[in-house]
Scaffold this active site. Structure first.
Site, PDB file in Angstrom:
ATOM      1  N   HIS A  49       0.837  -1.213   0.000  1.00  0.00           N
ATOM      2  CA  HIS A  49       0.000   0.000   0.000  1.00  0.00           C
ATOM      3  C   HIS A  49       0.864   1.252   0.000  1.00  0.00           C
ATOM      4  O   HIS A  49       1.942   1.264   0.598  1.00  0.00           O
ATOM      5  CB  HIS A  49      -0.900   0.029   1.239  1.00  0.00           C
ATOM      6  CG  HIS A  49      -1.745  -1.190   1.387  1.00  0.00           C
ATOM      7  ND1 HIS A  49      -2.711  -1.546   0.484  1.00  0.00           N
ATOM      8  CD2 HIS A  49      -1.746  -2.159   2.329  1.00  0.00           C
ATOM      9  CE1 HIS A  49      -3.279  -2.665   0.877  1.00  0.00           C
ATOM     10  NE2 HIS A  49      -2.714  -3.062   1.993  1.00  0.00           N
TER      11      HIS A  49
ATOM     12  N   ARG B  88      -0.995  -4.602  -6.410  1.00  0.00           N
ATOM     13  CA  ARG B  88      -0.724  -6.043  -6.442  1.00  0.00           C
ATOM     14  C   ARG B  88       0.632  -6.266  -7.113  1.00  0.00           C
ATOM     15  O   ARG B  88       0.818  -5.903  -8.272  1.00  0.00           O
ATOM     16  CB  ARG B  88      -1.854  -6.747  -7.211  1.00  0.00           C
ATOM     17  CG  ARG B  88      -1.874  -8.234  -7.023  1.00  0.00           C
ATOM     18  CD  ARG B  88      -3.052  -8.885  -7.750  1.00  0.00           C
ATOM     19  NE  ARG B  88      -4.331  -8.548  -7.144  1.00  0.00           N
ATOM     20  CZ  ARG B  88      -5.390  -8.119  -7.826  1.00  0.00           C
ATOM     21  NH1 ARG B  88      -5.336  -7.963  -9.139  1.00  0.00           N
ATOM     22  NH2 ARG B  88      -6.517  -7.851  -7.200  1.00  0.00           N
TER      23      ARG B  88
END
Ligand code: ZN
Length: 310
Positions: free
Chosen positions: A96, A191
């Protein structure tokens, strides 16, 4: 003052299982239920107040219209999100951004700091946390060459373990693991690797460049020093982490204790057992908010809670 109980929202995921039904007793929408958004004001799944004067309010509406319940805390959006995650299969490996990067690259969204309390896992289970690259160049080369085995840091995990995941930390839960996650109220995820799996004949989209931008190099273990009773008026609380986004505690009630709510507001999830807070019964699977000015109540029973506050 009344406890605000919340109605969770469930999410079916390709990697989800059925333990939110079998272990927590929730009425889940079906197999592959991966996430219970327990305390959520996120537009992708808002929980509603179950009881009292504000029954039926979404948490987002309550935050907007009744800010005094939250001690007039600042912020356009409710700051936290509590989830229970049941992974039957491995989740993709992700990272993140922080608030600054997300603000610039994701239309002003918040970054994401999160933490995990391990509710249950298989014997010999592992968790992905961090990486082994020594420099940014090495990280880039290992990713480009697909040296995932060498790159990804995997550590053993046991029930009751706790992990703080700061922005920039590569992470993933593996199959068999069930966690309670406390996080910033954000959904921005990059991802990095999905084990080359196919879903409907295709690989899921990866976000390699953004991941390479935000991954912290080299990996540093987040400090989660245990401070029994730290940061809280409750002697039966154990502080799991305190960071700039939240403080999280584990509370264990055996018999009688006094609960002091001296924060702007406190989120509580009952993860084991049952008992009462004042005259209100609580049990495993309940999620609620103790509003501003809740004060002190006697708690009774045999139960375990994970609590958070900003
Ligand atoms: Zn995450």
């Amino acid at each position: 003052m009344e406890i605000l109980f919340l109605e969770p929202v469930f999410k079916q995921m390709v990697w989800g299982g059925s333990r939110l039904g079998s272990v927590f007793g929730y009425d889940i929408p079906g197999e592959n239920t991966g996430e219970c958004w327990a305390v959520s004001a996120h537009p992708a799944g808002e929980s509603r107040i179950k009881n009292g004067e504000y029954a039926g309010y979404t948490l987002g509406r309550l935050w907007k219209e009744k800010r005094e319940l939250f001690g007039n805390a600042e912020g356009e959006v409710f700051p936290l999100l509590t989830k229970i995650i049941d992974a039957k299969e491995d989740l993709s490996i992700q990272v993140h951004p922080d608030d600054a990067y997300a603000g610039e690259h994701e239309n002003g969204a918040l970054g994401k700091t999160e933490c995990w309390y391990v509710l249950d896992c298989d014997e010999d289970a592992t968790i992905v946390i961090g990486h082994h690259a020594g420099s940014r160049e090495e990280l880039r080369r290992m990713v480009k060459e697909g040296q995932w085995k060498e790159l990804i840091r995997e550590v053993p995990v046991r029930k009751g373990d706790f992990f703080q995941i700061n922005p920039g930390c590569v992470h993933a839960i593996k199959g068999g693991t069930m966690i309670l996650e406390t996080q910033q109220n954000s959904d921005i995820t990059y991802r990095l690797y999905d084990y080359d799996r196919l879903s409907n004949g295709k690989k899921r989209e990866l976000h390699i460049e953004k991941s390479l931008d935000v991954i912290e190099v080299p990996y540093k273990e987040a400090v989660t020093e245990e401070k029994r009773g730290g940061g809280s008026a409750n002697t039966w609380f154990e502080e799991l982490v305190e960071c700039s986004k939240y403080t999280v505690w584990k509370g264990t009630v055996k018999g009688k204790e006094i609960l002091k709510q001296d924060r702007s507001f406190m989120l509580v999830s009952v993860i084991e057992g049952s008992g009462s807070i004042g005259s209100t019964p609580v049990r495993k699977g309940d999620h609620f908010i103790l509003p501003c000015g809740f004060g002190e109540e006697e708690v009774c029973g045999d139960f375990t809670v994970i609590c958070s506050a900003v």
